[in-house]
Design an enzyme around this catalytic site. Sequence first.
Site, short mmCIF file in Angstrom:
data_model
loop_
_atom_site.label_atom_id
_atom_site.label_comp_id
_atom_site.label_asym_id
_atom_site.label_seq_id
_atom_site.Cartn_x
_atom_site.Cartn_y
_atom_site.Cartn_z
N HIS A 113 0.84 -1.20 0.00
CA HIS A 113 0.00 0.00 0.00
C HIS A 113 0.87 1.25 0.00
CE1 HIS A 113 0.68 -1.39 4.11
NE2 HIS A 113 0.78 -0.13 4.44
N HIS A 115 0.82 5.25 1.23
CA HIS A 115 0.19 6.26 2.09
C HIS A 115 0.23 7.61 1.37
CE1 HIS A 115 0.58 3.85 5.92
NE2 HIS A 115 1.57 3.30 5.25
P1 5GP Z 1 1.97 0.11 7.21
O1 5GP Z 1 2.42 0.19 8.63
O2 5GP Z 1 1.82 -1.33 6.84
O3 5GP Z 1 2.76 0.92 6.26
O4 5GP Z 1 0.56 0.80 7.19
C1 5GP Z 1 -0.63 0.14 7.47
C2 5GP Z 1 -1.67 1.23 7.63
O5 5GP Z 1 -2.92 0.59 7.63
C3 5GP Z 1 -1.54 2.01 8.93
O6 5GP Z 1 -1.42 3.39 8.64
C4 5GP Z 1 -2.83 1.68 9.68
O7 5GP Z 1 -3.35 2.79 10.37
C5 5GP Z 1 -3.75 1.22 8.57
N1 5GP Z 1 -4.73 0.23 8.95
C6 5GP Z 1 -4.56 -0.82 9.78
N2 5GP Z 1 -5.70 -1.55 9.88
C7 5GP Z 1 -6.60 -0.93 9.08
C8 5GP Z 1 -7.97 -1.19 8.76
O8 5GP Z 1 -8.59 -2.13 9.24
N3 5GP Z 1 -8.58 -0.34 7.90
C9 5GP Z 1 -7.93 0.74 7.37
N4 5GP Z 1 -8.62 1.50 6.53
N5 5GP Z 1 -6.65 1.02 7.64
C10 5GP Z 1 -6.00 0.20 8.50
#
Ligand code: 5GP
Length: 155
Positions: A113, A115
């Site tokens: 993903h 951001h």
């Molecule tokens: P990462 O740490 O993998 O780069 O980012 C994962 C992102 O997913 C985090 O910013 C977190 O807030 C978001 N996130 C985690 N669980 C969920 C969810 O159930 N729904 C949504 N929309 N975002 C989520």
Amino acid sequence: MSRLLVGGSADMAYDNNNIFAKILRGEAPAFKVFEDDHTLAFMDVMPQIAGHTLVIPKFAAVDLHELPVVSLAQTMATVQRVSGAVKQAFSAPGIMIAQLNGPAAGQTVFHLHFHIMPRYEGLEMGMHAREMADFAVLNEHAERIREQLAQSATG
Ligand code: 5GP
């Protein structure tokens, strides 16, 4: 040929039950702002700043290194499109795009993903994936971004 299309592999196997896979299958809710055949964009449920949006490919890739280049191009096209709408919707002078690969880099959800985060001079962002947002606020933010996307599609 496939080595030209795929950059490598992640250190872990793709888990079909990760939360973003569930969102893609419609098994978990999300405040969606954009969807096409290849990508989905929705609000981060624990935003680091108002307007924090995520873009994911529909391709099952743990991280950047697993995504075929064609899917990457499709995903980046959505990142660019949604980023422009977020910038307008939140009157943001700056937009930060972030993408984490592997737990050592801070990745917590193992479906690739990107951001999209509005940035303003002197305004710090909140902690990563820390505090759940009010759903009514997320819904309103998603609506603002959808409106901008609709305007840019017609304008
Ligand atoms: P990462 O740490 O993998 O780069 O980012 C994962 C992102 O997913 C985090 O910013 C977190 O807030 C978001 N996130 C985690 N669980 C969920 C969810 O159930 N729904 C949504 N929309 N975002 C989520």
